[in-house]
Design a protein around this motif. Structure first.
Motif, PDB file in Angstrom:
ATOM      1  N   GLY A   1       0.913  -1.353  -0.113  1.00 12.33           N
ATOM      2  CA  GLY A   1      -0.181  -0.036  -0.065  1.00 12.33           C
ATOM      3  C   GLY A   1       0.692   1.333  -0.094  1.00 12.33           C
ATOM      4  N   SER A   2       2.019   0.930   0.105  1.00 13.87           N
ATOM      5  CA  SER A   2       2.979   2.377  -0.160  1.00 13.87           C
ATOM      6  C   SER A   2       2.951   2.985  -1.392  1.00 13.87           C
ATOM      7  CB  SER A   2       4.436   1.951   0.577  1.00 13.87           C
ATOM      8  OG  SER A   2       4.977   1.016  -0.590  1.00 13.87           O
ATOM      9  N   GLY A   3       2.608   2.295  -2.322  1.00 12.53           N
ATOM     10  CA  GLY A   3       2.710   2.755  -3.699  1.00 12.53           C
ATOM     11  C   GLY A   3       4.006   2.356  -4.547  1.00 12.53           C
ATOM     12  N   LYS A   4       4.516   1.522  -3.929  1.00 11.87           N
ATOM     13  CA  LYS A   4       5.843   0.938  -4.834  1.00 11.87           C
ATOM     14  C   LYS A   4       5.434   0.113  -6.094  1.00 11.87           C
ATOM     15  CE  LYS A   4       6.772  -3.088  -1.802  1.00 11.87           C
ATOM     16  NZ  LYS A   4       5.602  -3.278  -1.122  1.00 11.87           N
ATOM     17  N   SER A   5       4.418  -0.657  -6.051  1.00 16.64           N
ATOM     18  CA  SER A   5       4.123  -1.496  -7.259  1.00 16.64           C
ATOM     19  C   SER A   5       3.509  -0.712  -8.278  1.00 16.64           C
ATOM     20  CB  SER A   5       3.180  -2.457  -6.952  1.00 16.64           C
ATOM     21  OG  SER A   5       3.690  -3.617  -6.319  1.00 16.64           O
ATOM     22  N   THR A   6       2.682   0.269  -7.595  1.00 17.11           N
ATOM     23  CA  THR A   6       1.890   1.244  -8.662  1.00 17.11           C
ATOM     24  C   THR A   6       3.125   2.281  -9.498  1.00 17.11           C
ATOM     25  OG1 THR A   6       0.236   1.584  -7.053  1.00 17.11           O
ATOM     26  CG2 THR A   6       0.292   3.205  -8.809  1.00 17.11           C
ATOM     27  N   LEU A   7       4.175   2.797  -8.683  1.00 18.50           N
ATOM     28  CA  LEU A   7       5.201   3.599  -9.273  1.00 18.50           C
ATOM     29  C   LEU A   7       5.822   2.624 -10.372  1.00 18.50           C
ATOM     30  CD1 LEU A   7       6.856   5.924  -9.532  1.00 18.50           C
ATOM     31  CD2 LEU A   7       8.409   4.963  -7.692  1.00 18.50           C
ATOM     32  N   LEU A   8       6.104   1.131 -10.076  1.00 20.97           N
ATOM     33  CA  LEU A   8       6.816   0.355 -10.971  1.00 20.97           C
ATOM     34  C   LEU A   8       5.817   0.315 -12.279  1.00 20.97           C
ATOM     35  CD1 LEU A   8       9.590  -1.203 -10.975  1.00 20.97           C
ATOM     36  CD2 LEU A   8       7.939  -3.215 -10.788  1.00 20.97           C
ATOM     37  N   ARG A   9       4.671   0.052 -12.182  1.00 21.62           N
ATOM     38  CA  ARG A   9       3.450  -0.188 -13.240  1.00 21.62           C
ATOM     39  C   ARG A   9       3.388   1.001 -13.972  1.00 21.62           C
ATOM     40  NH1 ARG A   9       0.448  -4.831 -12.640  1.00 21.62           N
ATOM     41  NH2 ARG A   9      -1.542  -3.437 -13.141  1.00 21.62           N
ATOM     42  N   ALA A  10       3.540   2.059 -13.423  1.00 23.18           N
ATOM     43  CA  ALA A  10       3.663   3.467 -14.091  1.00 23.18           C
ATOM     44  C   ALA A  10       4.484   3.589 -15.186  1.00 23.18           C
ATOM     45  CB  ALA A  10       3.663   4.436 -13.035  1.00 23.18           C
ATOM     46  N   ILE A  11       5.836   3.014 -14.878  1.00 23.02           N
ATOM     47  CA  ILE A  11       6.989   3.163 -15.924  1.00 23.02           C
ATOM     48  C   ILE A  11       6.690   2.832 -17.273  1.00 23.02           C
ATOM     49  CG2 ILE A  11       9.328   2.518 -16.230  1.00 23.02           C
ATOM     50  CD1 ILE A  11       9.741   2.679 -13.082  1.00 23.02           C
ATOM     51  N   ASN A  12       5.901   1.572 -17.386  1.00 19.69           N
ATOM     52  CA  ASN A  12       5.698   1.259 -18.599  1.00 19.69           C
ATOM     53  C   ASN A  12       3.941   1.488 -19.004  1.00 19.69           C
ATOM     54  OD1 ASN A  12       4.488  -0.931 -17.300  1.00 19.69           O
ATOM     55  ND2 ASN A  12       5.431  -2.516 -18.396  1.00 19.69           N
ATOM     56  N   ASP A  13       3.614   2.231 -18.057  1.00 22.97           N
ATOM     57  CA  ASP A  13       2.283   2.841 -18.282  1.00 22.97           C
ATOM     58  C   ASP A  13       1.116   1.718 -18.114  1.00 22.97           C
ATOM     59  OD1 ASP A  13       0.882   5.278 -18.852  1.00 22.97           O
ATOM     60  OD2 ASP A  13      -0.025   4.397 -20.475  1.00 22.97           O
ATOM     61  N   LEU A  14       1.442   0.658 -17.326  1.00 26.35           N
ATOM     62  CA  LEU A  14       0.391  -0.413 -17.030  1.00 26.35           C
ATOM     63  C   LEU A  14      -0.769   0.243 -16.160  1.00 26.35           C
ATOM     64  CD1 LEU A  14       0.277  -3.257 -18.473  1.00 26.35           C
ATOM     65  CD2 LEU A  14       1.589  -4.057 -16.379  1.00 26.35           C
ATOM     66  N   ASP A  15      -0.192   1.172 -15.271  1.00 23.32           N
ATOM     67  CA  ASP A  15      -0.913   1.924 -14.390  1.00 23.32           C
ATOM     68  C   ASP A  15      -0.637   3.382 -14.648  1.00 23.32           C
ATOM     69  OD1 ASP A  15      -2.344   0.193 -13.071  1.00 23.32           O
ATOM     70  OD2 ASP A  15      -1.177   0.008 -11.444  1.00 23.32           O
ATOM     71  N   PRO A  16      -1.570   3.912 -15.548  1.00 26.40           N
ATOM     72  CA  PRO A  16      -1.228   5.221 -16.077  1.00 26.40           C
ATOM     73  C   PRO A  16      -1.182   6.379 -14.897  1.00 26.40           C
ATOM     74  CG  PRO A  16      -2.839   4.466 -17.558  1.00 26.40           C
ATOM     75  CD  PRO A  16      -2.832   3.473 -16.389  1.00 26.40           C
ATOM     76  N   LEU A  17      -0.194   7.209 -14.788  1.00 27.95           N
ATOM     77  CA  LEU A  17      -0.215   8.324 -13.935  1.00 27.95           C
ATOM     78  C   LEU A  17      -1.482   9.208 -14.089  1.00 27.95           C
ATOM     79  CD1 LEU A  17       3.442   9.251 -14.086  1.00 27.95           C
ATOM     80  CD2 LEU A  17       2.302   7.926 -12.418  1.00 27.95           C
ATOM     81  N   THR A  18      -1.698   9.976 -13.068  1.00 27.85           N
ATOM     82  CA  THR A  18      -2.753  11.104 -13.404  1.00 27.85           C
ATOM     83  C   THR A  18      -1.992  12.421 -13.625  1.00 27.85           C
ATOM     84  OG1 THR A  18      -3.103  10.785 -11.198  1.00 27.85           O
ATOM     85  CG2 THR A  18      -4.850  10.006 -12.620  1.00 27.85           C
ATOM     86  N   GLY A  19      -0.783  12.365 -13.134  1.00 31.54           N
ATOM     87  CA  GLY A  19       0.214  13.506 -13.361  1.00 31.54           C
ATOM     88  C   GLY A  19       1.471  13.247 -13.380  1.00 31.54           C
TER      89      GLY A  19
END
Lengths: 256, 215
Positions: free
Chosen positions: A43-61
């Motif tokens: 829940g710290s956001g580490k996977s989300t950050l990793l998945r943002a790198i190849n846009d699997l979880d797109p960033l909102t900003g």
């Protein structure tokens, strides 16, 4: 080729799910060949950050750059799809649950994308599969289906599958978290070998020992921010922030 | 029970059974086509298509197939749709079966773990490439049995077209009752023939299901 200092660059990454902000203005740069570990509680956001790198979880900003090209640029849908597919070919990703294709053998898992996207002939693809599976010690099981493999073997095939695309960057999302303890080492060994080959890697992990032994830098994330970062020696032995100390204390206690 | 009579009329029932089979095959083909399109609409990234897919399913599953057949066959000419009974039967039942198959196919697709699509997309496959190379081959294996159930229902539903006088098994039974006054024998004969058709199809589905399973 000129050496760029910022091979992967994350600028002001921000991500919200509705009112919940999971990434809060994170900036980070990774140089070519660097191995970065990301630790933190769930829940710290580490996977989300990793998945943002190849846009699997797109960033909102914010922005993600890879080797001088912006990954998450805004384009009309069709153009964006084409762009992102090209970007993703350069970024290998390894998942916690392997995500091997169950209807394909190890060979087919490895050769599917290179054949489809790079137009490799069957012969060239077979050679590639043998090469990559040999590298992860899975050559003997080349014609096995995932269901016939152990967790550790599955993960090694998954790594070979990612490597077969000749990526510039490898992302590991808790690659050993779903494995039985006795199977962790074989996967870690493969990752260590990649590290020795100077593959650029970003590794989200729960394994502090592993992070300490392979990473050049370790980031500790909590509640969507990078609390602290530094070389593993400093991070694990002399963390400066209380939150980091608390996390490490719990984690090391928990491991014992 | 009048076995002698049953033996005498049995060849006519057999002929009618062929009509039932032909009707079933054509209905299944049309149903699968409608079901595939329906599922594609239901899973589309466009809201309008998703709505159309959902409307199709709820409309055709939410009303009796018999009413749908009556509207098409008896009501059709009023709005310029002229079909003979057999055509109306195939089209009416096919569209109806397609609504059920839409949900079966959609169910198969969405039951594939999200990680499969993610892994494919991560390698650089487009959404469509991931769908046909990774998702559909796995989903298709899961669909064999539930589509077999749809097929079973569809074969039995062909009996409804007797109501618009397609000369298939049920209609034939009714016709012979008119001349023999032996409903027990006639319906029994029809029932046995339905059972044979459904048994064979069921075995076929089970065989296919075993054949497509991974390992």
């Amino acid at each position: 080729m000129t050496e760029q200092t910022d091979f992967v660059e994350i600028r002001h990454a921000q991500k919200s799910f509705g009112a919940l902000e999971v990434l809060k203005d994170i900036s980070l740069s990774v140089t070519r060949g660097q191995i970065v570990g990301i630790i933190g509680s769930s829940g710290s956001g580490k996977s989300t950050l990793l998945r943002a790198i190849n846009d699997l979880d797109p960033l909102t900003g914010g922005e993600i750059w890879l080797d001088g090209v912006q990954v998450n640029k805004s384009l009309p849908h069709r153009q964006y799809e084409k762009h992102i597919n090209e970007m993703r070919q350069q970024v290998g990703m390894v998942f916690q649950h392997f995500n091997l294709f169950p209807h394909m053998t190890a060979r087919e898992n490895v050769t599917m994308a290179p054949k489809m996207l790079k137009g490799l002939s069957q012969a060239a693809a077979d050679k590639l599969a043998e090469e990559q599976l040999d590298k992860v010690g899975m050559l003997e099981r080349i014609d096995y289906y995932p269901s016939q493999l152990s967790g550790g073997q599955k993960q090694r095939v998954a790594i070979a599958r990612a490597l077969a695309m000749k990526p510039k960057l490898m992302l590991f999302d808790e690659a050993t978290s779903a494995l039985d303890p006795e199977l962790v080492e074989e996967v870690n060994l493969v990752m260590k070998r990649l590290a020795e080959e100077h593959m650029t890697m970003i590794i989200v992990t729960h394994e502090m020992d592993f992070a300490a032994s392979v990473c050049d830098r370790v980031l500790f994330m909590d509640k969507g921010v990078v609390v602290e970062e530094g070389p593993p020696a400093t991070m694990f032995k002399h963390p400066t922030k209380e939150r980091t100390r608390e996390f490490l204390r719990k984690h090391i206690e928990g491991a014992k | 029970m009048d076995f002698e009579l049953m033996l005498k009329v049995y060849p006519f029932f057999l002929e009618a059974a062929w009509t039932t089979i032909l009707l079933s095959v054509l209905t299944a083909i049309l149903g699968l086509t409608c079901g595939t399109l329906g599922a594609a609409a239901r899973l589309s990234r466009f809201a309008a298509l998703r709505f159309l897919g959902a409307a199709y399913v709820s409309l055709f599953r939410g009303t009796p197939a018999l009413i749908q057949l009556f509207i098409l066959y008896f009501g059709g000419p009023q709005i310029g749709i002229q079909l003979d009974a057999f055509e109306a039967g195939v089209i009416g039942l096919g569209i109806n079966a397609g609504a059920y198959m839409t949900e079966t196919i959609r169910g198969g697709v969405i039951s594939i773990d999200r990680g499969q699509r993610e892994a494919a997309r991560t390698l650089g496959l487009s959404s469509w490439q991931a769908t046909y190379k990774i998702i559909l081959p796995q989903a298709a294996r899961l669909m064999v049995r539930p589509l077999g159930v749809n097929l079973n229902m569809l074969i039995k539903a062909t009996a409804l077209v007797a109501a618009i006088s397609v000369i298939e098994l049920t209609y034939t039974a009714q016709r012979y009752i008119g001349s023999t006054y032996k409903p027990f024998e006639m319906f029994l004969l029809a029932g046995v023939l339905y059972m044979i058709i459904i048994y064979v199809v069921g075995r076929g589905v089970a065989w296919l299901d075993r054949k497509v399973q991974i390992n």
